[in-house]
Enzyme design. Structure first.
Site, short mmCIF file in Angstrom:
data_model
loop_
_atom_site.label_atom_id
_atom_site.label_comp_id
_atom_site.label_asym_id
_atom_site.label_seq_id
_atom_site.Cartn_x
_atom_site.Cartn_y
_atom_site.Cartn_z
N GLU A 251 20.61 42.77 30.16
CA GLU A 251 21.91 42.27 29.71
C GLU A 251 21.72 40.79 29.37
O GLU A 251 21.54 39.97 30.27
CB GLU A 251 22.97 42.46 30.80
CG GLU A 251 24.34 41.95 30.42
CD GLU A 251 24.81 42.56 29.12
OE1 GLU A 251 25.28 41.80 28.26
OE2 GLU A 251 24.71 43.80 28.95
N CYS A 285 28.51 35.15 29.09
CA CYS A 285 27.84 35.80 27.97
C CYS A 285 28.84 36.34 26.95
O CYS A 285 28.51 36.49 25.77
CB CYS A 285 26.92 36.92 28.46
SG CYS A 285 27.78 38.25 29.35
N GLU A 379 23.94 30.24 20.79
CA GLU A 379 24.79 30.48 21.95
C GLU A 379 24.86 29.16 22.72
O GLU A 379 23.87 28.71 23.29
CB GLU A 379 24.20 31.58 22.84
CG GLU A 379 25.06 31.88 24.05
CD GLU A 379 24.44 32.89 25.00
OE1 GLU A 379 25.19 33.57 25.71
OE2 GLU A 379 23.20 32.99 25.04
#
Length: 484
Positions: A251, A285, A379
């Site tokens: 993940e 996230c 990100e």
């Protein structure tokens, strides 16, 4: 004695009881730099010994009646309720969570345990057709030893969501939390299961650095690795697990898009966008990292979002009523600021924020971007909301998918138009008329592309798939006849 009394865990790690560590490090409050305690660190050799012990204990645990395993999970859920205030305090001080986020995380932890308490009695296989005169079954059996490597941002839930189902399904677990949140992401879980009656040897808490991470992946007893963290580290773990023929559930990162369709309620949309970008300082996230707004609403949306950003106070959540707490450490804080300043230098406009405030960062809005700017491509993992306009559904779909990640997308506005757009984009999760940050213990969770290896968490189907192996079993009434 409280659940998290440091007399139990200080300078220790858990492996068949709390053991004195040969290494330790301070537990530091990111908002102030104050020392909260001292956590013991494991070594690679400690991890290898723990893996061997876990494999031994797992055989007995797998044979334990389902009702007994379920009772441990239920009691763990009750303990999260009973000790919620104490655990929330640690999440606020060690992880920099604002109080509401900490309470939400503890609630998720409780729900995760209660949900997983149903796994021991969940159907564990199926009856298969056979061309032979026999019964044929596919049954699920525990994988064995599972290594869980968890991050700092939602340290409790992102560790527990693998620990709880793995234990419920009859596995043993090696837990390596991020050393920056080793208490709220490690000690809390270890102490809850210890008090819930989990037999010794089944859960090993192994905070440590890179060599410990390598050891919990490479130990021969480990069959499954569950990692939540950066894409860079996830690729390395996936490569290593593949070479060793182990399953790796990864993940990873996300640069999630929120699309605001023409005709959407701008004030509600901006509220959703602010929540998605600024919750837990953007250190999630699923954070809304890109705002894709129809050109008819772009100016108004940007102005309303900027006003909301300017109104959000930044500070120490343990001592002030703030909306944004600290960034986890100085290195990450400076990275966030560098991405913002580099984007402004490339031509983006700073509509709000863009400032370091102590250990935190002001909620920031960037406009006038192009898709090649750092704040759009990367990100950020900070409270930054980059905004770009679009004119057609085709352009919106292209902007969403023109990204290496594919974790979560929100679409705000007309449901019919949103449904059509949803069919065109590639993402592990799509939320219509919601922002990008959402999780429930029973719902499948996972991303595609550089965001990971798909939905491997949440719900019975995903958890059983993740933490068990399938075995084929046949049964005949008599020994079969063979031509030899």
């Amino acid at each position: 004695m409280t659940l998290l009394d440091s007399a139990v865990w200080g300078r220790k790690f858990l492996s068949d009881g709390w053991r004195d560590a040969s290494l330790d490090q301070p537990v530091t409050e990111p908002a102030t730099g104050d020392r909260l305690g001292t956590v013991g660190l494991a070594t690679a050799e400690d991890a290898r010994r723990a893996a061997a012990r876990a494999a031994e204990a797992q055989r007995t645990w797998a044979a334990t009646p389902a009702a007994e395993r379920a009772a441990v999970l239920r009691r763990a859920g009750e303990l999260f309720t009973e000790h919620a205030a104490e655990i929330e305090d640690w999440l606020v001080r060690e992880a920099g969570s604002v109080r509401s986020k900490a309470a939400f995380e503890v609630g998720l932890a409780q729900g995760e345990c209660f949900e997983c308490a149903a796994l021991p009695t969940h159907p564990q296989g199926e009856v298969l057709a056979s061309e032979e005169a026999r019964w044929s079954f596919a049954r699920r059996r525990p994988a064995g030893v599972v290594s869980v490597i968890s991050p700092f941002n939602f340290p409790l839930v992102l560790g527990l969501r693998s620990v709880a189902p793995a234990l419920a399904l009859g596995n043993a677990v090696l837990l390596k939390p991020d050393p920056r949140t080793a208490v709220s992401g490690g000690v809390v879980i270890a102490r809850v299961f210890e008090e819930a009656g989990l037999p010794s040897g089944l859960l090993h808490l192994l905070p440590g650095d890179g060599p410990v991470g390598e050891a919990v992946v490479e130990a021969p007893e480990v069959r499954v690795v569950s990692f939540t963290g950066s894409t860079r580290v996830g690729r390395a773990i996936g490569e290593r697990a593949g070479r060793l023929l182990k399953r790796a559930h990864l993940e990873l990162g996300g640069n999630n898009a929120l699309v605001v369709l023409p005709g959407a309620d701008v004030r509600k949309a901006a509220s959703a966008g602010a929540f998605g970008s600024y919750l837990h300082q953007g250190q999630i996230c699923m954070t809304t990292g890109r705002h894709i707004v129809h050109e008819s609403l772009l100016e108004e949306y940007s102005a309303v979002l900027a006003a909301k950003a300017e109104a959000l106070p930044v500070g120490d959540p343990a001592r002030e009523d703030v909306a944004l707490g600290p960034i986890i450490d100085r290195r990450q804080l400076e990275r966030v600021h560098r991405i913002v300043t580099d984007s402004v230098a490339a031509g983006a406009k700073l509509a709000a924020g863009g400032e370091i405030v102590g250990a935190g960062y002001r909620a920031t809005v960037l406009t006038g971007l192009t898709p090649d700017m750092p704040a759009w491509r990367e990100e950020i993992f900070g409270p930054v909301a980059p905004v770009i306009g679009f004119s057609t559904p085709e352009e919106a779909a292209w902007l969403v998918d023109d990204c290496e990640y594919g974790l979560s997308v929100g679409v705000l506005g007309d449901v019919g138009a949103a449904m059509k757009l949803a069919d065109r984009i590639d993402s592990g999760k799509i939320h219509i008329n919601e922002q990008t940050v959402a999780d429930e213990p029973h719902a499948p969770f996972g991303g595609v592309k550089a965001s990971g290896t798909g939905s491997r968490f949440g719900g019975a189907a995903a958890n059983v798939e993740a933490f068990t192996e399938t075995q084929w079993v046949t049964v005949r009434p008599d020994i079969a006849d063979y031509p030899f």
